[in-house]
Design an enzyme around this catalytic site. Sequence first.
Site, PDB file in Angstrom:
ATOM      1  N   SER A 191       0.843  -1.195   0.000  1.00 13.98           N
ATOM      2  CA  SER A 191       0.000   0.000   0.000  1.00 13.98           C
ATOM      3  C   SER A 191       0.881   1.248   0.000  1.00 13.98           C
ATOM      4  O   SER A 191       1.672   1.439  -0.920  1.00 13.98           O
ATOM      5  CB  SER A 191      -0.966  -0.053   1.181  1.00 13.98           C
ATOM      6  OG  SER A 191      -1.981   0.903   1.075  1.00 13.98           O
ATOM      7  N   GLU A 311      -9.396  -5.679  -3.552  1.00 14.54           N
ATOM      8  CA  GLU A 311      -8.781  -4.608  -2.769  1.00 14.54           C
ATOM      9  C   GLU A 311      -9.833  -3.718  -2.106  1.00 14.54           C
ATOM     10  O   GLU A 311      -9.747  -3.372  -0.926  1.00 14.54           O
ATOM     11  CB  GLU A 311      -7.902  -3.731  -3.682  1.00 14.54           C
ATOM     12  CG  GLU A 311      -6.763  -4.442  -4.363  1.00 14.54           C
ATOM     13  CD  GLU A 311      -5.483  -4.420  -3.563  1.00 14.54           C
ATOM     14  OE1 GLU A 311      -5.480  -3.904  -2.426  1.00 14.54           O
ATOM     15  OE2 GLU A 311      -4.467  -4.940  -4.062  1.00 14.54           O
ATOM     16  N   HIS A 405      -7.792  -5.700   0.485  1.00 11.10           N
ATOM     17  CA  HIS A 405      -6.548  -4.981   0.714  1.00 11.10           C
ATOM     18  C   HIS A 405      -5.955  -5.394   2.066  1.00 11.10           C
ATOM     19  O   HIS A 405      -6.657  -5.463   3.077  1.00 11.10           O
ATOM     20  CB  HIS A 405      -6.864  -3.483   0.728  1.00 11.10           C
ATOM     21  CG  HIS A 405      -5.682  -2.575   0.677  1.00 11.10           C
ATOM     22  ND1 HIS A 405      -4.890  -2.433  -0.440  1.00 11.10           N
ATOM     23  CD2 HIS A 405      -5.175  -1.714   1.601  1.00 11.10           C
ATOM     24  CE1 HIS A 405      -3.955  -1.534  -0.212  1.00 11.10           C
ATOM     25  NE2 HIS A 405      -4.094  -1.087   1.032  1.00 11.10           N
TER      26      HIS A 405
END
Length: 513
Positions: A191, A311, A405
């Site tokens: 990320s 995600e 995610h």
Amino acid sequence: MTADRMDPVIRTPYGAVRGRWERDAAVFRGIPYAAPPFGPRRFRPPVPPEPWDGVRDAGAFGPTAPKPPYSEAFAQYLSDPEIPGDDCLNLNVWTPDPSPDARLPVLVWLHGGALTRGSSAVPVYDGGTFARDGVVFVSLNYRLGVEGYGLFPDAPANPGLRDQLAALRWVHDAIAAFGGDPGRVTLGGQSAGAISAGALVAAPQAQGLVRRAVLQSGPPEGTDRDKVRRMVRRMAARLKTPATAEAFAAVDRELLLRVQADIGRRSSPVLGGPAFGVVVDGDLVPRDPLDALTGGAAPGVGLLTGWTRDEYRLWLVPGGLLERVDRLGTVALAGAMARCHCGSEVPRGYRTLHPGAGPAETVGQMVTDHLLRAPLHRLADGRDEPSYVYEFAWPSRRPGMGACHALELGFVFDSGDEPDARKLAGDGAPQDLSDAMHGAWVRFVTDGSPGWERWDDRHPVRVFGDGAPRTVHGPRDRELALWSAPEAPADAQPPELRSVIRRLRRTGALRRD
């Protein structure tokens, strides 16, 4: 300490540190790589720490960077320990062989958290599993939020990224004493950590410090400077103070964090809005990192990149936003079109390819492809150096989360038994999947190949899901091809769409970027 093994002591460039033996790895925590970034050093580039005499104890994690806590909705899925103290520019080392002759591969880990949260002390990031498999693992803290990524007229940009560069230089100078090879350093992140890793790999000042890089769920792109300025200006307005580093440095630290959290609460990858990010600064980041990397920067640096199948579910499920997006239907799709700067042909194409998908899934996949998968495709397509791409597709046991995610992290670190990993994955995560994911990262760090074919015109993607990992060619090509159509200008959008977009912006559900 055991009866036959003394605590390991290593000399760093600034003084000696004493670690601990844990499961056949020597572990050193909380080693300062730069001086505390407060007082006259606040909002300034990092400077070396003061050397110390004697042996400094490195048995516990050092202070974490100032940050607001996660909201209650997100805290049920993500852990974020807070350790008080000013000496927050510190790092940790796990090594299986703390001797200069070992010359082992090194993985330097940059944590995620939207550049506003996270730390190296998150339990999922236990480097012991990498040390177990012959890798020297380094994790670090860096400045976050307005302290690390605020944009001011009277201070250099990107101090948090400069912290990371300082840590990389520390690794280059010191890691041999811990058994690592400074010529075999892989920089990895997830990320915001992946965005940072991409920017550093592209940075001329970091050349020669990194041999390979892993970018998980984060593209190497710069953030629009005005987006960051708006975040700072809104904080300044709330604080009733000038939008300068000098003025912000005089504000109480806890008040600054509360205002930052309040201003940023509507920002997300789906909603947009002001946010902190790495910006092109003409110095450390002289040009957009993606343009730099596809234009020949970082020659010889191999890449491993990946994403998760769903995600968007971490962005939409906590707090019930997924259901609200589904209820909005066409309005939500219109908002996604504005967010992604595309015409109606894009959501129409997604609905044709996935006729059973609801508005939330369509919006989520559109935003994920636009912000993440498309730039990672472009990155792999645009480089001569070997690139390897994967997708994590195993669905969480937590209701509604899917392959969201950050879910893959417990598998990358083979730390699925940690209670903090189960917060996101639920119970019953398969060990064979951890073996496969963790093993792929170890192989890439060790010899540059994770165990499947490198990226080429056929777009091979290794899929880690239920069952044995498999290679699929071009699994996202049809969706990403929809983005090749020319962008629809705002004045060409139908009047009813323009009306919907204006309404979303008035209510705060959609922010201008």
